[in-house]
Design an enzyme around this catalytic site. Structure first.
Site, short mmCIF file in Angstrom:
data_model
loop_
_atom_site.label_atom_id
_atom_site.label_comp_id
_atom_site.label_asym_id
_atom_site.label_seq_id
_atom_site.Cartn_x
_atom_site.Cartn_y
_atom_site.Cartn_z
N PRO A 88 -11.55 -26.24 23.01
CA PRO A 88 -10.80 -27.13 23.90
C PRO A 88 -11.40 -27.16 25.31
CG PRO A 88 -9.35 -25.52 22.85
CD PRO A 88 -10.76 -25.13 22.51
N GLU A 115 -7.61 -17.82 19.33
CA GLU A 115 -7.80 -18.34 20.69
C GLU A 115 -9.27 -18.62 20.97
OE1 GLU A 115 -4.04 -18.65 21.28
OE2 GLU A 115 -5.39 -19.09 22.94
N ARG A 158 -23.58 -40.69 10.33
CA ARG A 158 -23.57 -42.15 10.13
C ARG A 158 -24.68 -42.83 10.92
NH1 ARG A 158 -21.27 -45.25 14.13
NH2 ARG A 158 -20.67 -46.95 12.71
N ASP A 173 -21.59 -50.62 17.44
CA ASP A 173 -20.44 -49.73 17.54
C ASP A 173 -19.64 -49.98 18.80
OD1 ASP A 173 -20.47 -48.13 15.35
OD2 ASP A 173 -21.83 -46.67 16.20
C1 LIG Z 1 -5.57 -18.03 28.19
C2 LIG Z 1 -4.57 -18.59 27.20
C3 LIG Z 1 -3.17 -18.68 27.80
N1 LIG Z 1 -5.00 -19.90 26.73
C4 LIG Z 1 -4.06 -20.42 25.77
C5 LIG Z 1 -4.56 -21.70 25.19
N2 LIG Z 1 -5.90 -21.53 24.69
C6 LIG Z 1 -6.43 -22.75 24.33
C7 LIG Z 1 -6.73 -22.74 22.88
C8 LIG Z 1 -5.81 -23.32 22.04
C9 LIG Z 1 -6.09 -23.37 20.67
C10 LIG Z 1 -7.27 -22.82 20.19
C11 LIG Z 1 -7.52 -22.90 18.74
N3 LIG Z 1 -8.95 -23.02 18.47
C12 LIG Z 1 -9.74 -22.01 18.04
C13 LIG Z 1 -11.02 -22.48 17.90
C14 LIG Z 1 -11.03 -23.84 18.27
C15 LIG Z 1 -12.02 -24.82 18.35
C16 LIG Z 1 -11.70 -26.08 18.82
C17 LIG Z 1 -10.38 -26.37 19.22
C18 LIG Z 1 -10.05 -27.69 19.80
N4 LIG Z 1 -8.78 -27.99 20.20
N5 LIG Z 1 -8.79 -29.22 20.74
C19 LIG Z 1 -10.04 -29.73 20.71
N6 LIG Z 1 -10.41 -30.98 21.19
C20 LIG Z 1 -10.87 -28.79 20.10
C21 LIG Z 1 -12.25 -29.04 19.88
N7 LIG Z 1 -13.35 -29.35 19.72
C22 LIG Z 1 -9.38 -25.40 19.10
C23 LIG Z 1 -9.71 -24.15 18.64
C24 LIG Z 1 -8.17 -22.24 21.03
C25 LIG Z 1 -7.89 -22.19 22.40
C26 LIG Z 1 -6.83 -21.03 25.65
C27 LIG Z 1 -6.34 -19.74 26.19
#
Ligand SMILES: CC(C)N1CCN(Cc2ccc(Cn3ccc4ccc(-c5n[nH]c(N)c5C#N)cc43)cc2)CC1
Length: 243
Positions: A88, A115, A158, A173
């Site tokens: 994220p 996380e 693609r 596109d």
């Molecule tokens: C410090 C503490 C309070 N924070 C609390 C919220 N946390 C945010 C957080 C929340 C969920 C996840 C779940 N997760 C694990 C690996 C992973 C890879 C991609 C994505 C992802 N989400 N959205 C996108 N556009 C993505 C992409 N590309 C999500 C992933 C990972 C991280 C960050 C830490």
């Protein structure tokens, strides 16, 4: 192009072997290998996560397992790989990113969960002069990286020569000219009392092109004014400006 994906949920990547992407694999345009991260665990519980230093919610994925997995998967092929880490907190993944990556010989996607992955995994790879891109597919929060990898692999593959039946569609596109594409229509001429715009049945290609450009400008102005603002100075001609 070789594509490797490391994940604790290999089944999540099954859609990559369906339809267009599946045909690209069968045609030898793409080699896909999906690897179960737990292969590189050494404990009976196959643990891949642990509590975060400094406290805070959730768990973090352990560096040891990821380090060994990356080393092993990289060694499977001598071609240089771009390591892609969905997160994220990543730089935006855009059509331009997909275009750039479509020229790569090899992509290696790491699917985090919990996380995320201990930052030292990325730091270690970069200090070994490996190319590592931490990217996000959008401003919303998923549960892991697998869905993001499905999106990115489709957007990249693609664009590979020979994958799309009609290469022109990739050239036209959305975003390729900086604008959203306008509405599309097919038969019947009238459907539930709604008619296809007359100009599209006129056979006048200049008028059709102008109409399509106007609809693209209209839709972009309405839905993505940021894209319009980002267009280079010379992207709009006088007819566009008159619209
Ligand atoms: C410090 C503490 C309070 N924070 C609390 C919220 N946390 C945010 C957080 C929340 C969920 C996840 C779940 N997760 C694990 C690996 C992973 C890879 C991609 C994505 C992802 N989400 N959205 C996108 N556009 C993505 C992409 N590309 C999500 C992933 C990972 C991280 C960050 C830490």
């Amino acid at each position: 192009m070789r594509i490797d994906v490391i994940t604790i949920f290999p089944g999540y990547l099954a859609p990559l072997r369906e339809a267009l992407l599946g045909r690209a694999i069968s045609a030898g345009l793409v080699d896909l290998a999906v690897h179960d991260l737990r292969t590189w665990t050494r404990d009976v519980h196959q643990a891949v996560d642990d509590a975060p230093y400094g406290g805070g919610p959730g768990m973090v994925m352990r560096p040891q397992v990821w380090g060994e997995a990356l080393d092993a998967v990289l060694a499977l092929d001598e071609r240089p790989a771009r390591i892609v880490v969905p997160t994220p907190a990543g730089r935006p993944f855009t059509q331009a990113t997909a275009q750039a990556w479509s020229g790569d010989e090899r992509l290696l996607f790491t699917c985090g969960r919990y996380e995320g992955i201990d930052q030292r995994v990325v730091d270690d790879a970069r200090r070994r002069d490996l190319t590592v891109d931490e990217v996000s597919i959008g401003d919303y929060v998923l549960v892991g990286g697998e869905v993001a990898v499905l999106v990115m692999v489709e957007a990249v593959v693609r664009l590979l020569p020979g994958v799309l039946g009609n290469p022109a569609s990739a050239e036209q596109d959305s975003f390729s000219d900086g604008l959203l594409e306008g509405p599309a229509f097919t038969r019947p001429e009238v459907w539930r009392g709604l008619a296809v715009p007359d100009v599209l049945r006129s056979g006048n290609h200049a008028k059709i092109a102008r109409w399509r450009r106007d609809r693209a400008l209209e839709r972009t102005a309405e839905r993505r004014p940021d894209l319009l603002a980002a267009l280079p100075e010379d992207a709009l001609d006088d007819a566009d400006r008159a619209f």
